[in-house]
Design an enzyme around this catalytic site. Structure first.
Site, PDB file in Angstrom:
ATOM      1  N   SER A 154       1.214  -1.120  -0.168  1.00 30.59           N
ATOM      2  CA  SER A 154       0.128  -0.043  -0.383  1.00 30.59           C
ATOM      3  C   SER A 154       0.953   1.063  -0.096  1.00 30.59           C
ATOM      4  CB  SER A 154      -1.024  -0.752   1.143  1.00 30.59           C
ATOM      5  OG  SER A 154      -1.083   1.584   1.754  1.00 30.59           O
ATOM      6  N   TYR A 167      -1.997  -2.091  10.747  1.00 23.57           N
ATOM      7  CA  TYR A 167      -1.958  -1.675   8.698  1.00 23.57           C
ATOM      8  C   TYR A 167      -0.358  -0.960   8.237  1.00 23.57           C
ATOM      9  CZ  TYR A 167      -4.060  -1.635   3.948  1.00 23.57           C
ATOM     10  OH  TYR A 167      -4.236  -1.736   2.557  1.00 23.57           O
TER      11      TYR A 167
HETATM   12  N1  LIG Z   1      -8.938  -0.488  -0.922  1.00 24.63           N
HETATM   13  C1  LIG Z   1      -7.567   0.123  -1.396  1.00 24.63           C
HETATM   14  O1  LIG Z   1      -7.758   1.441  -1.060  1.00 24.63           O
HETATM   15  C2  LIG Z   1      -5.802  -0.359  -0.927  1.00 24.63           C
HETATM   16  C3  LIG Z   1      -5.499   1.039  -1.139  1.00 24.63           C
HETATM   17  C4  LIG Z   1      -3.877   0.254  -0.836  1.00 24.63           C
HETATM   18  C5  LIG Z   1      -3.734  -1.096  -0.676  1.00 24.63           C
HETATM   19  N2  LIG Z   1      -5.057  -1.833  -0.513  1.00 24.63           N
HETATM   20  C6  LIG Z   1      -5.227  -3.109  -0.692  1.00 24.63           C
HETATM   21  O2  LIG Z   1      -4.881  -4.375  -1.399  1.00 24.63           O
HETATM   22  C7  LIG Z   1      -5.292  -5.742  -1.117  1.00 24.63           C
HETATM   23  C8  LIG Z   1      -6.568  -6.049  -2.271  1.00 24.63           C
HETATM   24  O3  LIG Z   1      -7.794  -5.004  -0.751  1.00 24.63           O
HETATM   25  P1  LIG Z   1      -9.386  -4.686  -1.588  1.00 24.63           P
HETATM   26  O4  LIG Z   1      -9.394  -3.131  -1.911  1.00 24.63           O
HETATM   27  O5  LIG Z   1      -9.039  -5.626  -3.352  1.00 24.63           O
HETATM   28  O6  LIG Z   1     -10.218  -5.210  -0.806  1.00 24.63           O
HETATM   29  P2  LIG Z   1     -11.551  -6.222  -0.089  1.00 24.63           P
HETATM   30  O7  LIG Z   1     -11.939  -5.847   1.113  1.00 24.63           O
HETATM   31  O8  LIG Z   1     -12.602  -6.036  -1.327  1.00 24.63           O
HETATM   32  O9  LIG Z   1     -11.014  -7.391  -0.750  1.00 24.63           O
HETATM   33  C9  LIG Z   1      -9.292  -8.289   0.246  1.00 24.63           C
HETATM   34  C10 LIG Z   1     -10.506  -9.729   0.077  1.00 24.63           C
HETATM   35  O10 LIG Z   1      -8.650 -10.608   0.934  1.00 24.63           O
HETATM   36  C11 LIG Z   1     -10.023 -11.356   1.003  1.00 24.63           C
HETATM   37  N3  LIG Z   1      -9.146 -11.919   2.548  1.00 24.63           N
HETATM   38  C12 LIG Z   1      -8.891 -11.060   4.142  1.00 24.63           C
HETATM   39  N4  LIG Z   1      -8.392 -11.880   5.100  1.00 24.63           N
HETATM   40  C13 LIG Z   1      -7.829 -13.018   4.240  1.00 24.63           C
HETATM   41  C14 LIG Z   1      -7.782 -14.090   4.960  1.00 24.63           C
HETATM   42  N5  LIG Z   1      -7.080 -14.489   6.467  1.00 24.63           N
HETATM   43  N6  LIG Z   1      -7.449 -15.485   3.806  1.00 24.63           N
HETATM   44  C15 LIG Z   1      -7.716 -15.124   2.974  1.00 24.63           C
HETATM   45  N7  LIG Z   1      -8.360 -14.127   2.407  1.00 24.63           N
HETATM   46  C16 LIG Z   1      -8.677 -13.184   3.003  1.00 24.63           C
HETATM   47  C17 LIG Z   1     -11.116 -10.984   1.532  1.00 24.63           C
HETATM   48  O11 LIG Z   1     -12.016 -12.162   1.849  1.00 24.63           O
HETATM   49  C18 LIG Z   1     -10.979  -9.854   0.513  1.00 24.63           C
HETATM   50  O12 LIG Z   1     -11.922 -10.987  -0.917  1.00 24.63           O
HETATM   51  C19 LIG Z   1      -5.516  -5.792   0.149  1.00 24.63           C
HETATM   52  O13 LIG Z   1      -3.899  -5.990   0.265  1.00 24.63           O
HETATM   53  C20 LIG Z   1      -5.343  -3.948   1.011  1.00 24.63           C
HETATM   54  O14 LIG Z   1      -4.514  -4.767   1.963  1.00 24.63           O
HETATM   55  C21 LIG Z   1      -6.511  -1.937  -0.742  1.00 24.63           C
END
Ligand SMILES: NC(=O)c1ccc[n+]([C@@H]2O[C@H](COP(=O)([O-])OP(=O)(O)OC[C@H]3O[C@@H](n4cnc5c(N)ncnc54)[C@H](O)[C@@H]3O)[C@@H](O)[C@H]2O)c1
Length: 268
Positions: A154, A167
């Site tokens: 991130s 986080y």
């Molecule tokens: N959305 C944002 O603004 C953002 C920004 C930077 C980085 N990220 C990172 O991007 C990645 C994807 O996030 P997203 O935005 O698609 O969010 P999201 O919540 O839509 O998707 C995350 C997925 O990970 C799964 N997950 C959570 N815990 C888990 C576990 N213990 N085992 C297996 N699966 C698990 C969830 O069920 C979900 O389907 C994450 O690592 C997040 O930290 C997100």
């Protein structure tokens, strides 16, 4: 020919959001997919969890690209379960070339509201889960003669954002994990990079209704969420473009890098 034609990619957190987008993008470029997700509600997040029907929809979307997918419910905190899922996928699809450690969780809250449970589970999923993902899959990449590992961090893995202590700590850890694995796995022709999005248009970002109020009440700290480009949330498909680049031979000499897709956020 697709940019990852004939390759197989393992993606965690693939039921929805960015993980689903990466699965569909890699499939559209010719890869078969091994997908895992927790598919459960986490009790302390302020946004809804994914479900098995979300993972079924990812399966449908990948198959509609004419590619194969092996999908399983598994928790990245459980190394044995991840190994079983990857081994099953490799048995069915024949090989492994690409790994995307994407599963993640988080909660926007002030430092003195963070419980030991939130701290521990955030570290366990985001950091230890990424380590488990590499440990479960690296030997399959070695057997394929090399490959590409992408650890989703991130902007919070490169700079401080307020109200996300566990986080930020976990995502800085992911940044270091990528560089450390890059050094050791290079002998096996495996590249390892970290990816650093700013806010992305998924449930994780849009579902935290209490976050906007907390940030707005601290205008000086809120500046850390600003971007150079005039955008608020980046579409997941734009993050997938970076994943496809890092997964493909277009980035053959890119390793140990920390690639931002952040509309300039980390430059401010
Ligand atoms: N959305 C944002 O603004 C953002 C920004 C930077 C980085 N990220 C990172 O991007 C990645 C994807 O996030 P997203 O935005 O698609 O969010 P999201 O919540 O839509 O998707 C995350 C997925 O990970 C799964 N997950 C959570 N815990 C888990 C576990 N213990 N085992 C297996 N699966 C698990 C969830 O069920 C979900 O389907 C994450 O690592 C997040 O930290 C997100």
């Amino acid at each position: 020919m697709g940019r990852v034609e004939g390759k197989v990619a393992f993606i965690t957190g693939a039921a929805r959001g960015q993980g689903r987008s990466h699965a569909v993008a890699l499939a559209s470029e010719g890869a078969d997919i091994i997908a895992v997700d927790l598919c459960q509600q986490i009790d302390w997040t302020s946004y809804r969890g994914s479900s098995s029907s979300d993972l079924e929809e990812t399966t449908r979307l990948v198959e509609s690209q004419g590619r194969r997918i092996v999908a399983a419910q598994a928790n990245v905190r459980d190394r044995d379960a991840l190994e079983r899922a990857v081994n099953q996928g490799v048995e069915e699809l024949g090989r492994l070339d690409i790994v995307v450690a994407n599963a993640g969780i988080g909660r926007v809250q002030q430092w003195d509201q963070v419980t030991s449970q939130v701290w521990q589970e955030t570290i366990d999923v985001n950091l230890t889960g990424a380590w488990h993902t590499v440990m479960a899959s690296a030997r399959h990449l070695i057997a394929s003669g090399g490959g590409s590992i992408i650890l989703v961090s991130s902007v919070g893995g490169l700079k401080a954002n307020p109200f996300m202590i566990p986080y930020i700590a976990s995502k800085f850890g992911v940044t270091g994990l990528a560089k450390a694995f890059a050094a050791e796995l290079a002998d096996h022709n495996i590249r390892v990079n970290s990816l650093h999005p700013s806010g992305v248009d998924t449930v994780m970002a849009t579902g935290q209704s209490d976050a906007a109020e907390l940030i707005a009440s601290h205008p000086r700290l809120a500046a850390s969420f600003a971007t150079i480009l005039p955008t608020t949330l980046i579409p997941p498909a734009q993050i997938s473009n970076a994943v496809v680049f890092l997964a493909s031979d277009d980035s053959l000499f890119v390793t140990a890098s920390a690639l931002t897709v952040d509309a300039g956020n980390t430059a401010l």
